[in-house]
Design a protein around this motif. Structure first.
Motif, PDB file in Angstrom:
ATOM      1  N   SER A  33       0.841  -1.195   0.000  1.00  0.00           N
ATOM      2  CA  SER A  33       0.000   0.000   0.000  1.00  0.00           C
ATOM      3  C   SER A  33       0.880   1.251   0.000  1.00  0.00           C
ATOM      4  CB  SER A  33      -0.917   0.011   1.228  1.00  0.00           C
ATOM      5  OG  SER A  33      -1.749  -1.103   1.245  1.00  0.00           O
ATOM      6  N   PRO A  34       1.652   1.453  -1.062  1.00  0.00           N
ATOM      7  CA  PRO A  34       2.584   2.593  -1.059  1.00  0.00           C
ATOM      8  C   PRO A  34       1.891   3.942  -0.906  1.00  0.00           C
ATOM      9  CG  PRO A  34       2.520   1.544  -3.221  1.00  0.00           C
ATOM     10  CD  PRO A  34       1.736   0.686  -2.288  1.00  0.00           C
ATOM     11  N   GLY A  35       0.674   4.066  -1.391  1.00  0.00           N
ATOM     12  CA  GLY A  35      -0.060   5.321  -1.229  1.00  0.00           C
ATOM     13  C   GLY A  35      -0.383   5.596   0.228  1.00  0.00           C
ATOM     14  N   VAL A  36      -0.814   4.575   0.928  1.00  0.00           N
ATOM     15  CA  VAL A  36      -1.115   4.704   2.360  1.00  0.00           C
ATOM     16  C   VAL A  36       0.163   5.003   3.122  1.00  0.00           C
ATOM     17  CG1 VAL A  36      -1.879   3.446   4.423  1.00  0.00           C
ATOM     18  CG2 VAL A  36      -3.163   3.247   2.279  1.00  0.00           C
ATOM     19  N   TYR A  37       1.234   4.291   2.777  1.00  0.00           N
ATOM     20  CA  TYR A  37       2.513   4.507   3.450  1.00  0.00           C
ATOM     21  C   TYR A  37       2.996   5.937   3.230  1.00  0.00           C
ATOM     22  CZ  TYR A  37       7.129   3.357   5.255  1.00  0.00           C
ATOM     23  OH  TYR A  37       8.266   3.319   6.003  1.00  0.00           O
ATOM     24  N   SER A  38       2.871   6.418   2.032  1.00  0.00           N
ATOM     25  CA  SER A  38       3.266   7.794   1.713  1.00  0.00           C
ATOM     26  C   SER A  38       2.458   8.790   2.534  1.00  0.00           C
ATOM     27  CB  SER A  38       3.083   8.065   0.222  1.00  0.00           C
ATOM     28  OG  SER A  38       3.433   9.383  -0.090  1.00  0.00           O
ATOM     29  N   GLU A  39       1.168   8.569   2.647  1.00  0.00           N
ATOM     30  CA  GLU A  39       0.326   9.463   3.451  1.00  0.00           C
ATOM     31  C   GLU A  39       0.734   9.426   4.920  1.00  0.00           C
ATOM     32  OE1 GLU A  39      -1.883  11.777   2.421  1.00  0.00           O
ATOM     33  OE2 GLU A  39      -1.116  11.210   0.446  1.00  0.00           O
ATOM     34  N   MET A  40       1.096   8.242   5.407  1.00  0.00           N
ATOM     35  CA  MET A  40       1.551   8.135   6.789  1.00  0.00           C
ATOM     36  C   MET A  40       2.814   8.965   7.009  1.00  0.00           C
ATOM     37  SD  MET A  40       0.935   4.071   7.459  1.00  0.00           S
ATOM     38  CE  MET A  40       1.972   4.032   8.888  1.00  0.00           C
ATOM     39  N   LEU A  41       3.724   8.921   6.047  1.00  0.00           N
ATOM     40  CA  LEU A  41       4.972   9.675   6.168  1.00  0.00           C
ATOM     41  C   LEU A  41       4.738  11.179   6.098  1.00  0.00           C
ATOM     42  CD1 LEU A  41       7.342   7.493   3.993  1.00  0.00           C
ATOM     43  CD2 LEU A  41       7.359   7.726   6.475  1.00  0.00           C
ATOM     44  N   LYS A  42       3.777  11.593   5.314  1.00  0.00           N
ATOM     45  CA  LYS A  42       3.493  13.022   5.164  1.00  0.00           C
ATOM     46  C   LYS A  42       2.732  13.600   6.355  1.00  0.00           C
ATOM     47  CE  LYS A  42       3.409  12.815   0.152  1.00  0.00           C
ATOM     48  NZ  LYS A  42       2.566  12.849  -1.046  1.00  0.00           N
ATOM     49  N   ASP A  43       2.093  12.740   7.127  1.00  0.00           N
ATOM     50  CA  ASP A  43       1.299  13.174   8.271  1.00  0.00           C
ATOM     51  C   ASP A  43       2.176  13.194   9.522  1.00  0.00           C
ATOM     52  OD1 ASP A  43      -0.455  13.533  10.372  1.00  0.00           O
ATOM     53  OD2 ASP A  43      -1.873  12.013   9.696  1.00  0.00           O
ATOM     54  N   LEU A  44       2.578  14.371   9.926  1.00  0.00           N
ATOM     55  CA  LEU A  44       3.447  14.506  11.093  1.00  0.00           C
ATOM     56  C   LEU A  44       2.658  14.698  12.387  1.00  0.00           C
ATOM     57  CD1 LEU A  44       6.224  16.804   9.576  1.00  0.00           C
ATOM     58  CD2 LEU A  44       6.215  14.309   9.797  1.00  0.00           C
ATOM     59  N   ASP A  45       1.334  14.660  12.304  1.00  0.00           N
ATOM     60  CA  ASP A  45       0.506  14.961  13.471  1.00  0.00           C
ATOM     61  C   ASP A  45      -0.241  13.773  14.060  1.00  0.00           C
ATOM     62  OD1 ASP A  45       1.156  17.726  13.391  1.00  0.00           O
ATOM     63  OD2 ASP A  45      -0.291  17.993  11.772  1.00  0.00           O
ATOM     64  N   THR A  46      -0.709  12.854  13.237  1.00  0.00           N
ATOM     65  CA  THR A  46      -1.517  11.750  13.735  1.00  0.00           C
ATOM     66  C   THR A  46      -0.667  10.805  14.588  1.00  0.00           C
ATOM     67  OG1 THR A  46      -2.975  11.871  11.825  1.00  0.00           O
ATOM     68  CG2 THR A  46      -3.012   9.818  13.076  1.00  0.00           C
ATOM     69  N   PRO A  47      -1.085  10.556  15.816  1.00  0.00           N
ATOM     70  CA  PRO A  47      -0.306   9.661  16.684  1.00  0.00           C
ATOM     71  C   PRO A  47      -0.242   8.245  16.114  1.00  0.00           C
ATOM     72  CG  PRO A  47      -1.957  10.858  17.946  1.00  0.00           C
ATOM     73  CD  PRO A  47      -2.246  11.113  16.493  1.00  0.00           C
ATOM     74  N   LEU A  48       0.909   7.626  16.292  1.00  0.00           N
ATOM     75  CA  LEU A  48       1.104   6.231  15.913  1.00  0.00           C
ATOM     76  C   LEU A  48       1.520   5.460  17.161  1.00  0.00           C
ATOM     77  CD1 LEU A  48       3.202   6.708  12.636  1.00  0.00           C
ATOM     78  CD2 LEU A  48       0.794   6.048  12.793  1.00  0.00           C
ATOM     79  N   GLU A  49       1.298   4.184  17.139  1.00  0.00           N
ATOM     80  CA  GLU A  49       1.748   3.331  18.231  1.00  0.00           C
ATOM     81  C   GLU A  49       3.271   3.473  18.299  1.00  0.00           C
ATOM     82  OE1 GLU A  49       3.269   0.185  20.372  1.00  0.00           O
ATOM     83  OE2 GLU A  49       3.522   0.213  18.210  1.00  0.00           O
ATOM     84  N   PRO A  50       3.842   3.697  19.491  1.00  0.00           N
ATOM     85  CA  PRO A  50       5.281   4.008  19.607  1.00  0.00           C
ATOM     86  C   PRO A  50       6.231   3.013  18.943  1.00  0.00           C
ATOM     87  CG  PRO A  50       4.180   4.477  21.669  1.00  0.00           C
ATOM     88  CD  PRO A  50       3.169   3.784  20.790  1.00  0.00           C
ATOM     89  N   ALA A  51       6.018   1.715  19.101  1.00  0.00           N
ATOM     90  CA  ALA A  51       6.925   0.732  18.484  1.00  0.00           C
ATOM     91  C   ALA A  51       6.838   0.800  16.966  1.00  0.00           C
ATOM     92  CB  ALA A  51       6.604  -0.676  18.970  1.00  0.00           C
ATOM     93  N   PHE A  52       5.651   1.010  16.453  1.00  0.00           N
ATOM     94  CA  PHE A  52       5.461   1.131  15.005  1.00  0.00           C
ATOM     95  C   PHE A  52       6.164   2.391  14.494  1.00  0.00           C
ATOM     96  CE2 PHE A  52       3.108   2.454  11.231  1.00  0.00           C
ATOM     97  CZ  PHE A  52       3.151   1.290  10.482  1.00  0.00           C
ATOM     98  N   GLU A  53       6.016   3.500  15.206  1.00  0.00           N
ATOM     99  CA  GLU A  53       6.669   4.751  14.809  1.00  0.00           C
ATOM    100  C   GLU A  53       8.186   4.597  14.833  1.00  0.00           C
ATOM    101  OE1 GLU A  53       6.943   9.323  16.359  1.00  0.00           O
ATOM    102  OE2 GLU A  53       4.989   8.348  16.401  1.00  0.00           O
ATOM    103  N   ARG A  54       8.721   3.952  15.860  1.00  0.00           N
ATOM    104  CA  ARG A  54      10.177   3.728  15.929  1.00  0.00           C
ATOM    105  C   ARG A  54      10.655   2.907  14.742  1.00  0.00           C
ATOM    106  NH1 ARG A  54       8.975   3.137  21.363  1.00  0.00           N
ATOM    107  NH2 ARG A  54       8.941   0.864  21.187  1.00  0.00           N
ATOM    108  N   GLU A  55       9.873   1.914  14.338  1.00  0.00           N
ATOM    109  CA  GLU A  55      10.263   1.096  13.191  1.00  0.00           C
ATOM    110  C   GLU A  55      10.183   1.900  11.899  1.00  0.00           C
ATOM    111  OE1 GLU A  55      12.064  -1.560  11.089  1.00  0.00           O
ATOM    112  OE2 GLU A  55      11.871  -1.731  13.260  1.00  0.00           O
ATOM    113  N   MET A  56       9.228   2.796  11.794  1.00  0.00           N
ATOM    114  CA  MET A  56       9.162   3.679  10.616  1.00  0.00           C
ATOM    115  C   MET A  56      10.433   4.532  10.554  1.00  0.00           C
ATOM    116  SD  MET A  56       5.751   3.770   9.108  1.00  0.00           S
ATOM    117  CE  MET A  56       5.626   5.414   8.559  1.00  0.00           C
TER     118      MET A  56
END
Length: 141
Positions: A33-56
């Motif tokens: 889902s490269p489009g979804v992944y790209s949107e996740m990277l562009k969104d600097l505000d929406t909280p992510l689960e900490p372990a997932f964010e660290r892996e990103m």
């Protein structure tokens, strides 16, 4: 076995499984889902689960997601950290070089994570390859 003891080992098992699979989860989202992944990277505000964010962060620092252009997402926010308006810098002679440095940054993932948690200018200065140039631009603005 008591319910509390069962819950404890089960929680540890679930948490360990999640941590072990997080790297693959990030790679799978990027690949499938490269489009979804790209949107996740562009969104600097929406909280992510900490372990997932660290892996990103780790994934980006390892050169993950070739379609991500840090200068598009991160540089405007970083400019603001240094007291600059992104639009006012775009016409400066050094702008193409600054964008190139940003897009080739070896710590783009670290930058992404720092900007997501609203790191201050002092922290950003410590890792940003454009920090000195941003400061010079801020002095002349």
């Amino acid at each position: 076995m008591s319910q509390a003891a069962k819950s404890t080992w089960w929680n540890r098992l679930c948490e360990g499984s999640y941590r072990a699979s997080t790297r693959r989860l990030v790679r799978d989202i990027e690949a499938e889902s490269p489009g979804v992944y790209s949107e996740m990277l562009k969104d600097l505000d929406t909280p992510l689960e900490p372990a997932f964010e660290r892996e990103m962060v780790r994934h980006l620092d390892r050169g993950g997601f070739r379609a991500f252009a840090p200068a598009e997402t991160l540089m405007p926010v970083m400019l603001q950290r240094f007291g600059l308006e992104p639009g006012s810098v775009a016409g400066h002679a050094s702008y193409p070089s600054l964008r190139g440095n940003c897009n080739a940054c070896p710590v783009a993932g670290h930058c992404w994570g720092a900007l997501r948690r609203n790191a201050g200018v002092d922290e950003c200065r410590a890792f940003c390859p454009n920090a000195a140039a941003f400061e010079r631009l801020a002095e002349t603005a």
